[in-house]
Motif scaffolding. Structure first.
Motif, PDB file in Angstrom:
ATOM      1  N   ALA A  90      48.153  47.454  38.108  1.00  0.00           N
ATOM      2  CA  ALA A  90      46.561  47.676  38.676  1.00  0.00           C
ATOM      3  C   ALA A  90      46.649  46.986  40.609  1.00  0.00           C
ATOM      4  CB  ALA A  90      45.872  46.473  37.649  1.00  0.00           C
ATOM      5  N   MET A  91      46.581  45.561  40.397  1.00  0.00           N
ATOM      6  CA  MET A  91      46.146  45.285  41.805  1.00  0.00           C
ATOM      7  C   MET A  91      47.395  45.697  42.856  1.00  0.00           C
ATOM      8  SD  MET A  91      45.940  41.001  41.297  1.00  0.00           S
ATOM      9  CE  MET A  91      47.803  40.578  40.489  1.00  0.00           C
ATOM     10  N   PHE A 185      41.671  29.000  54.691  1.00  0.00           N
ATOM     11  CA  PHE A 185      42.429  30.634  54.474  1.00  0.00           C
ATOM     12  C   PHE A 185      41.246  31.037  53.447  1.00  0.00           C
ATOM     13  CE2 PHE A 185      43.683  33.745  52.359  1.00  0.00           C
ATOM     14  CZ  PHE A 185      43.801  34.953  53.049  1.00  0.00           C
ATOM     15  N   MET A 186      41.712  29.565  52.713  1.00  0.00           N
ATOM     16  CA  MET A 186      41.351  30.095  51.304  1.00  0.00           C
ATOM     17  C   MET A 186      39.469  30.329  51.354  1.00  0.00           C
ATOM     18  SD  MET A 186      43.381  31.654  49.768  1.00  0.00           S
ATOM     19  CE  MET A 186      42.863  31.337  48.131  1.00  0.00           C
ATOM     20  N   ARG A 187      39.102  29.198  51.853  1.00  0.00           N
ATOM     21  CA  ARG A 187      37.332  29.432  51.735  1.00  0.00           C
ATOM     22  C   ARG A 187      37.004  30.719  52.782  1.00  0.00           C
ATOM     23  NH1 ARG A 187      38.885  23.907  53.032  1.00  0.00           N
ATOM     24  NH2 ARG A 187      38.818  24.201  54.955  1.00  0.00           N
ATOM     25  N   PHE A 188      37.798  30.781  53.884  1.00  0.00           N
ATOM     26  CA  PHE A 188      37.136  32.138  54.368  1.00  0.00           C
ATOM     27  C   PHE A 188      37.372  32.889  54.223  1.00  0.00           C
ATOM     28  CE2 PHE A 188      38.497  35.647  56.814  1.00  0.00           C
ATOM     29  CZ  PHE A 188      37.601  36.386  57.191  1.00  0.00           C
ATOM     30  N   ALA A 189      38.082  33.245  52.809  1.00  0.00           N
ATOM     31  CA  ALA A 189      38.341  34.497  51.628  1.00  0.00           C
ATOM     32  C   ALA A 189      37.696  34.244  51.122  1.00  0.00           C
ATOM     33  CB  ALA A 189      39.732  34.662  50.787  1.00  0.00           C
ATOM     34  N   MET A 190      37.087  33.501  50.258  1.00  0.00           N
ATOM     35  CA  MET A 190      35.923  32.806  49.165  1.00  0.00           C
ATOM     36  C   MET A 190      34.688  32.897  49.722  1.00  0.00           C
ATOM     37  SD  MET A 190      37.278  32.614  45.870  1.00  0.00           S
ATOM     38  CE  MET A 190      35.716  32.190  45.323  1.00  0.00           C
ATOM     39  N   HIS A 191      34.224  32.873  50.782  1.00  0.00           N
ATOM     40  CA  HIS A 191      32.906  33.021  51.076  1.00  0.00           C
ATOM     41  C   HIS A 191      32.703  33.611  52.933  1.00  0.00           C
ATOM     42  CE1 HIS A 191      32.389  29.996  48.601  1.00  0.00           C
ATOM     43  NE2 HIS A 191      33.284  29.110  49.500  1.00  0.00           N
ATOM     44  N   LEU A 207      39.473  46.484  48.757  1.00  0.00           N
ATOM     45  CA  LEU A 207      39.322  45.683  47.361  1.00  0.00           C
ATOM     46  C   LEU A 207      37.812  45.081  46.685  1.00  0.00           C
ATOM     47  CD1 LEU A 207      41.680  42.949  49.296  1.00  0.00           C
ATOM     48  CD2 LEU A 207      43.114  44.633  48.562  1.00  0.00           C
ATOM     49  N   TYR A 208      36.706  45.461  47.094  1.00  0.00           N
ATOM     50  CA  TYR A 208      35.606  45.383  46.388  1.00  0.00           C
ATOM     51  C   TYR A 208      35.543  46.183  46.280  1.00  0.00           C
ATOM     52  CZ  TYR A 208      35.296  39.678  48.215  1.00  0.00           C
ATOM     53  OH  TYR A 208      35.869  38.710  48.109  1.00  0.00           O
ATOM     54  N   LYS A 220      39.496  38.745  41.737  1.00  0.00           N
ATOM     55  CA  LYS A 220      41.214  38.630  42.578  1.00  0.00           C
ATOM     56  C   LYS A 220      40.963  39.004  43.884  1.00  0.00           C
ATOM     57  CE  LYS A 220      43.770  38.455  38.857  1.00  0.00           C
ATOM     58  NZ  LYS A 220      44.762  37.540  38.759  1.00  0.00           N
ATOM     59  N   CYS A 221      39.556  39.755  43.989  1.00  0.00           N
ATOM     60  CA  CYS A 221      39.754  40.248  46.068  1.00  0.00           C
ATOM     61  C   CYS A 221      39.729  39.379  46.706  1.00  0.00           C
ATOM     62  CB  CYS A 221      38.249  40.607  46.046  1.00  0.00           C
ATOM     63  SG  CYS A 221      38.313  42.106  45.510  1.00  0.00           S
ATOM     64  N   PRO A 222      39.354  37.824  46.641  1.00  0.00           N
ATOM     65  CA  PRO A 222      39.798  36.537  47.827  1.00  0.00           C
ATOM     66  C   PRO A 222      41.438  36.013  48.034  1.00  0.00           C
ATOM     67  CG  PRO A 222      38.030  35.897  46.592  1.00  0.00           C
ATOM     68  CD  PRO A 222      37.931  36.984  45.655  1.00  0.00           C
ATOM     69  N   VAL A 223      42.335  36.671  46.429  1.00  0.00           N
ATOM     70  CA  VAL A 223      43.390  36.180  46.625  1.00  0.00           C
ATOM     71  C   VAL A 223      43.981  37.078  47.305  1.00  0.00           C
ATOM     72  CG1 VAL A 223      43.244  34.017  45.128  1.00  0.00           C
ATOM     73  CG2 VAL A 223      43.436  36.346  44.095  1.00  0.00           C
ATOM     74  N   MET A 224      43.805  38.099  47.356  1.00  0.00           N
ATOM     75  CA  MET A 224      44.651  39.920  47.269  1.00  0.00           C
ATOM     76  C   MET A 224      44.793  39.967  49.087  1.00  0.00           C
ATOM     77  SD  MET A 224      43.338  42.529  44.434  1.00  0.00           S
ATOM     78  CE  MET A 224      44.050  43.654  44.440  1.00  0.00           C
TER      79      MET A 224
END
Length: 406
Positions: A90-91, A185-191, A207-208, A220-224
């Motif tokens: 799916a992803m 990067f993870m903070r950037f992807a999340m926020h 993705l969204y 799943k969108c931020p980590v993708m």
């Protein structure tokens, strides 16, 4: 007790990251599967076993991570790279839409125009640094724009991607140093890389949009985003750089390419085979399994050494030789099976566009300076400065029209 031969080699020392090929040859000589005591995992160094494992996701699972450090594997479970069907399917379906061959055909004129622009600029100078001035150009000019991240994210993409790759080895100093950039990067992807802050219609926005349609979970969108930042950048940059370095060291092969452009696809495959940008990923066995007569228990972690398999003398005659007439389309640099590289069509398009235009303008390369890349998940060059032997466009590409004689 496993019957596998044992080795205490360390694949993550600085010398091994610079030149692992002697180690790979030792491992291939030991057998089809070798237990690596330093990393508590089994390694597959030969071609047939790596290919078979790549094609068998039910036995060789990615769902418990594909790296070395247990902590990193636990944190990344569930991302596209670290998942199995049906979640992975799916992803991957969503991620792969803008990277399908038909979309690449739409993108080709833009890639070729940018390739024209950068090659014209660089060959006019007669000397340039391949990594930053040539290889990074298309990924950073075109791909970062297509992903559609905010400007401050684009500026950090290369730093973030290199850090993410550095976490793919053991919990060593390189991985520890990469930690803050990965967290950033993870903070950037999340926020920050979220609707309202990303470009409408870009790959990130898509993705969204897919999540809104219920195709993937929204969380799943931020980590993708990892799948657009890491494979779209470093591996392609390294592959382009490696190709130039190989042609500089093998001028006879560059002459072959200039004389016959139909060799470009084979040249790309041969370059990827000989110098594989992502040397390995790992899998976890879902059941007891035998490899080459060696029984392995369910739960064992197994490293697929793509870079070693691509130089396996059992599969490729004279594997150390760079030969663009070899046509090794079965190489494993992009992986195989369910986890074959989702961005390989884009990578091929970028490499092909640059090689075509360099072949039009450059008679040969001379390496002035080079510096290896030291990274736990990647192998290549961090710097490659070359001089161009000739920058005159080839005049033989189009035959002149001659008047007819009676």
């Amino acid at each position: 007790m496993s019957l596998a031969p044992v080795s205490d080699v360390d694949l993550y020392t600085e010398s091994a990251r610079i030149d692992p090929y002697g180690i790979y040859a030792e491992l291939r000589a030991l057998g089809p599967v070798v237990y690596l005591t330093r990393h508590d995992l089994y390694a597959l160094p030969r071609y047939d076993e790596v290919r078979a494992a790549s094609m068998d996701w039910k036995t060789f699972s990615s769902a418990r991570g594909v790296f070395v450090d247990p902590g990193v594997n636990a944190r990344l479970e569930g991302i596209t790279l670290c998942s199995d069907p049906p979640e992975h399917t799916a992803m991957r379906s969503v991620l792969g839409r803008p990277l399908r061959p038909d979309r690449m055909r739409e993108l080709t004129p833009r890639i070729e125009a940018e390739a024209d622009r950068i090659v014209e600029r660089l060959v006019g100078r007669g000397r340039f640094e391949v990594v930053t001035e040539l290889a990074e150009y298309l990924p950073m000019t075109v791909v970062s724009d297509l992903v559609g991240l905010p400007d401050h994210g684009r500026e950090k993409m290369l730093e973030w991607a290199a850090a993410i790759w550095d976490t793919q080895g053991p919990a060593d100093d390189r991985a520890a140093a990469a930690g803050p950039a990965v967290e950033e990067f993870m903070r950037f992807a999340m926020h920050d890389a979220v609707p309202g802050r990303i470009e409408p219609g870009g790959w990130a926005a898509q993705l969204y949009e897919a999540a809104d349609r219920g195709e993937i979970p929204r969380d799943k969108c931020p980590v993708m985003m990892l799948d657009y930042v890491t494979p779209s950048l470093d591996t392609t940059i390294i592959a382009i750089t490696n190709a130039v370095a190989l042609f500089a060291r093998n001028p006879d092969q560059w002459e072959l390419l200039r004389a016959d452009r139909s060799l470009i696809p084979h040249a790309m495959n041969e370059s990827l085979r000989l110098e594989t940008p992502a040397p390995q990923f790992s899998r976890v066995l879902t059941e007891d399994h035998e490899i080459g007569g060696v029984p392995l228990a369910a739960g064992s972690r197994v490293a697929l050494l793509y870079a070693s398999a691509n130089r396996d003398e059992r599969h490729y005659p004279d594997p150390e030789r760079f030969d663009i007439t070899r046509r090794p389309s079965d190489h494993l640099a992009f992986g195989r099976g369910e986890h074959v590289c989702v961005g390989m069509h884009l990578a091929r398009l970028e490499m092909s566009a640059l090689l075509e235009r360099l072949a039009d303008r450059v008679d040969g390369f001379e390496i002035i300076e080079h510096r290896p890349l030291i990274n736990n998940g990647l192998r290549g060059l961090d710097r490659l400065e070359v001089a161009i032997e000739h920058t005159r466009p080839r005049e033989t590409a189009i035959e002149p029209v001659r008047p007819r004689t009676s």
